[in-house]
Design a protein around this motif. Structure first.
Motif, PDB file in Angstrom:
ATOM      1  N   VAL A 110       0.856  -1.186   0.000  1.00 34.06           N
ATOM      2  CA  VAL A 110       0.000   0.000   0.000  1.00 34.06           C
ATOM      3  C   VAL A 110       0.887   1.229   0.000  1.00 34.06           C
ATOM      4  O   VAL A 110       1.729   1.382   0.887  1.00 34.06           O
ATOM      5  N   GLN A 111       0.732   2.091  -0.989  1.00 31.79           N
ATOM      6  CA  GLN A 111       1.439   3.374  -0.922  1.00 31.79           C
ATOM      7  C   GLN A 111       0.394   4.490  -0.837  1.00 31.79           C
ATOM      8  O   GLN A 111      -0.031   4.840   0.254  1.00 31.79           O
ATOM      9  N   CYS A 112      -0.095   4.995  -1.945  1.00 29.58           N
ATOM     10  CA  CYS A 112      -1.151   6.014  -1.814  1.00 29.58           C
ATOM     11  C   CYS A 112      -2.445   5.388  -1.338  1.00 29.58           C
ATOM     12  O   CYS A 112      -3.280   6.050  -0.736  1.00 29.58           O
ATOM     13  N   GLY A 113      -2.635   4.104  -1.645  1.00 22.50           N
ATOM     14  CA  GLY A 113      -3.795   3.377  -1.137  1.00 22.50           C
ATOM     15  C   GLY A 113      -5.042   3.456  -1.995  1.00 22.50           C
ATOM     16  O   GLY A 113      -6.044   2.817  -1.679  1.00 22.50           O
ATOM     17  N   PHE A 114      -4.982   4.208  -3.087  1.00 15.61           N
ATOM     18  CA  PHE A 114      -6.210   4.400  -3.865  1.00 15.61           C
ATOM     19  C   PHE A 114      -6.669   3.116  -4.541  1.00 15.61           C
ATOM     20  O   PHE A 114      -7.858   2.856  -4.678  1.00 15.61           O
ATOM     21  N   CYS A 115      -5.710   2.282  -4.948  1.00 15.81           N
ATOM     22  CA  CYS A 115      -6.079   1.032  -5.624  1.00 15.81           C
ATOM     23  C   CYS A 115      -6.436  -0.070  -4.628  1.00 15.81           C
ATOM     24  O   CYS A 115      -6.965  -1.106  -5.017  1.00 15.81           O
ATOM     25  N   CYS A 167      -2.356  -0.315 -10.396  1.00 13.93           N
ATOM     26  CA  CYS A 167      -1.712   0.380  -9.282  1.00 13.93           C
ATOM     27  C   CYS A 167      -0.626   1.252  -9.885  1.00 13.93           C
ATOM     28  O   CYS A 167       0.209   0.761 -10.642  1.00 13.93           O
ATOM     29  N   CYS A 171       1.508   3.012  -7.989  1.00 15.53           N
ATOM     30  CA  CYS A 171       2.559   3.285  -7.000  1.00 15.53           C
ATOM     31  C   CYS A 171       3.501   2.108  -6.770  1.00 15.53           C
ATOM     32  O   CYS A 171       4.706   2.263  -6.799  1.00 15.53           O
ATOM     33  N   THR A 172       2.943   0.934  -6.512  1.00 21.46           N
ATOM     34  CA  THR A 172       3.769  -0.114  -5.888  1.00 21.46           C
ATOM     35  C   THR A 172       4.554  -0.963  -6.872  1.00 21.46           C
ATOM     36  O   THR A 172       5.476  -1.665  -6.467  1.00 21.46           O
TER      37      THR A 172
HETATM   38  S1  FES Z   1      -0.928   2.210  -3.923  1.00 21.41           S
HETATM   39 FE1  FES Z   1      -1.222   3.989  -5.120  1.00 21.41          FE
HETATM   40  S2  FES Z   1      -2.313   3.190  -6.819  1.00 21.41           S
HETATM   41 FE2  FES Z   1      -1.761   1.431  -5.775  1.00 21.41          FE
END
Ligand code: FES
Ligand SMILES: Cc1cc2nc3c(=O)[nH]c(=O)nc-3n(C[C@H](O)[C@H](O)[C@H](O)COP(=O)(O)OP(=O)(O)OC[C@H]3O[C@@H](n4cnc5c(N)ncnc54)[C@H](O)[C@@H]3O)c2cc1C
Ligand code: FES
Lengths: 180, 299
Positions: free
Chosen positions: A116-121, A153, A155-156
């Motif tokens: 999980v980074q930004c968490g949006f996905c 995703c 970010c990850t």
């Molecule tokens: S954690 Fe940012 S889009 Fe997946």
């Protein structure tokens, strides 16, 4: 056109615009009744009428999977599914995963693996992963990738998410096939 | 607007007679409406709960796949994988699991896109579409059904209830291969389906090839009859590839140029015939062929 045996949503009582329908559906095991226009998408109804904002809207175009929820246990893109078509059916959202005090094993593992980074996905990923493990408790890497293939995703880089799903599968005892 | 959830075929046909349009998975209809292509029809009837449309039935003479069978069902249904393997190949490539869970065979066919993945497999398997109204049932050949991009000859009020294919000899095999730039959530750049029946000496008894996304509708390659009696070797595959490339009339768009499509359709046709022939011989080629033959392989 509606008859007594039909499950058709019924037009709401007097005063409402002709286009407003009373729709009842179950979300995470709880019954909901909403009065909604025919063209409303499920993600919008979950977020705005029911306050279940765990389900995200990324593209609103069936491309990103942020809106993934389960319809009778199967993942669907709720951004592009008509809420009215869910009349009488069972929806599961990310809010339905954790029990009162404990995170769902997938949630615990995705945090532990750094998935999980930004968490949006994340909510959408969790729903796809959950549906996958329900039907295939011991997926291969390839099967995990296919199971998550409708979820983007940014970010990850995916590796840690796939690892989290594999870890969850590994720690979950699989019931031995019943004899006979 | 009105929205009816049909619980019986009669319900659905009555709603259609009253002017409603069918919605199954909505993966073309709703997505298109939200993209602003076509507004959502004023009157809709949901047909996704009709058990009558969700069955695959096999008899000695035919295979009948209900229009409401989803791609997720098609790719694993034992009868489909056994008898109509090319359809399973195609269904396994559609969208993502979420698309396949609700998207249906009938929706794919009736949406009429020249890029529909189940179209070429249905053509090589000799399928016809069964169309019903409240009062009549008719059978339509697919080349008469698809009249142009996004257009069919179905009349308002007609529901597609099934796609029906003749049973084929045990020495038959079919396959569908599509060129894709990524392994999922992709539309066919081009695609090819083949069905092959082999004679007892291993030579070709019959061969059909159809192409995806290289013409305004799914295109069957014609003039393959003279290949009957040939063995499936390099010369035959090269000849099929040349005819497929020669007959294709692709467009240039942001996904590929017409020249690239023309070249690649030969490659796909060749791979489809090769895989279909292997299956006809009883050799295992996993569904979908794309993965088994390395098209679009990521690793
Ligand atoms: S954690 Fe940012 S889009 Fe997946
Ligand atoms: C993200 C995404 C990826 C996709 N990827 C692919 C892909 O890889 N390959 C591919 O071929 N397609 C793809 N599609 C398109 C779509 O999913 C398929 O065409 C699907 O099979 C449509 O079925 P449906 O049940 O959702 O149709 P719907 O959207 O419900 O209906 C489509 C049209 O057909 C009509 N219709 C539906 N059922 C019937 C019936 N029984 N009789 C008469 N008319 C009917 C409807 O009125 C409508 O006009 C994709 C779509 C999305 C959103
Ligand atoms: S918001 Fe539904 S797929 Fe992107």
């Amino acid at each position: 056109m509606t008859d007594t045996t039909s499950t058709s949503p019924t037009p709401a009582a007097s005063g409402a615009a002709a286009d407003i329908n009373a729709v009842s559906l179950s979300v995470n095991g709880a019954p909901y009744n909403v009065a909604i226009a025919t063209d409303r998408n499920l993600s919008g109804v979950l977020r705005n009428e029911m306050g279940l904002t765990g389900t995200k809207e990324g593209c609103d175009d069936c491309e990103c999977g942020a809106c993934m929820v389960l319809l009778d246990g199967q993942p669907i893109n709720s951004c592009s599914y008509l809420a009215i078509q869910c009349q009488g059916r069972e929806i599961t959202t990310v809010e339905g995963l954790a029990s009162r005090d404990d995170l769902h094993p997938l949630q615990r593992n995705i945090l532990a693996a750094g998935g999980v980074q930004c968490g949006f996905c994340t909510p959408g990923m969790l729903m796809s992963a959950h549906a996958l493990l329900e039907t295939n408790p011991e997926p291969t890497q390839e099967e995990i990738r296919i199971g998550l293939s409708g979820n983007l995703c940014r970010c990850t880089g995916y590796a840690k998410i796939i690892e989290a799903v594999a870890n969850t599968a590994a720690e979950t005892p699989v019931a031995p096939p019943s004899a006979g | 607007m009105s929205f009816t959830i049909a619980t019986s075929l009669d319900d659905a046909l009555a709603a259609l007679a009253d002017g409603a349009r069918p919605i199954a998975g909505g993966t073309d209809l709703v997505v298109g409406a939200r993209q602003g292509k076509d507004p959502l029809p004023q009157n809709l009837v949901a047909i996704d709960r009709l058990g009558e449309l969700a069955r695959v039935e096999v008899t000695d003479s035919e295979i009948r796949i209900g229009a409401g069978v989803t791609h997720a069902q098609l790719m694993v249904d034992a009868s489909v994988v056994d008898h109509c393997t090319a359809i399973a190949d195609a269904a396994a490539l559609v969208g993502s699991p979420a698309t396949r869970n609700v998207g249906t065979l009938g929706g794919n066919v009736m949406n009429g896109s020249p890029a529909m993945d189940t179209g070429a497999p249905l053509v090589v398997l000799g399928a016809t579409a069964e169309l019903r109204t409240a009062s009549a049932t008719r059978t339509v050949a697919l080349d008469e059904l698809w009249t142009g991009p996004g257009q069919t000859s179905a009349q308002p009020g007609e529901l597609c209830t099934a796609l029906v294919m003749p049973a084929r000899p045990a020495t038959s095999g079919s396959a569908y291969v599509r060129l894709e730039y990524r392994r999922t959530m992709e539309i066919a750049v081009v695609g090819a389906a083949a069905s092959v029946t082999l004679a007892s000496d291993g030579a070709i008894e019959s061969l059909r090839v159809a192409l995806t996304a290289v013409a305004p509708t799914i295109l069957e390659v014609t003039g393959l009859d003279d290949l009957s009696g040939s063995t499936v070797d390099d010369g035959l595959l090269a000849s099929v590839a040349e005819r497929a490339s020669g007959q294709a009339t692709p467009i240039t768009d942001l996904r590929a140029s017409d020249r690239y499509r023309s070249k690649m359709i030969g490659v796909m046709a060749r791979r489809a015939v090769e895989a279909a022939a292997m299956r006809a011989r009883g050799e295992a080629v996993a569904v979908p062929v794309n993965r088994a033959t390395g098209v679009g392989a990521a690793e």
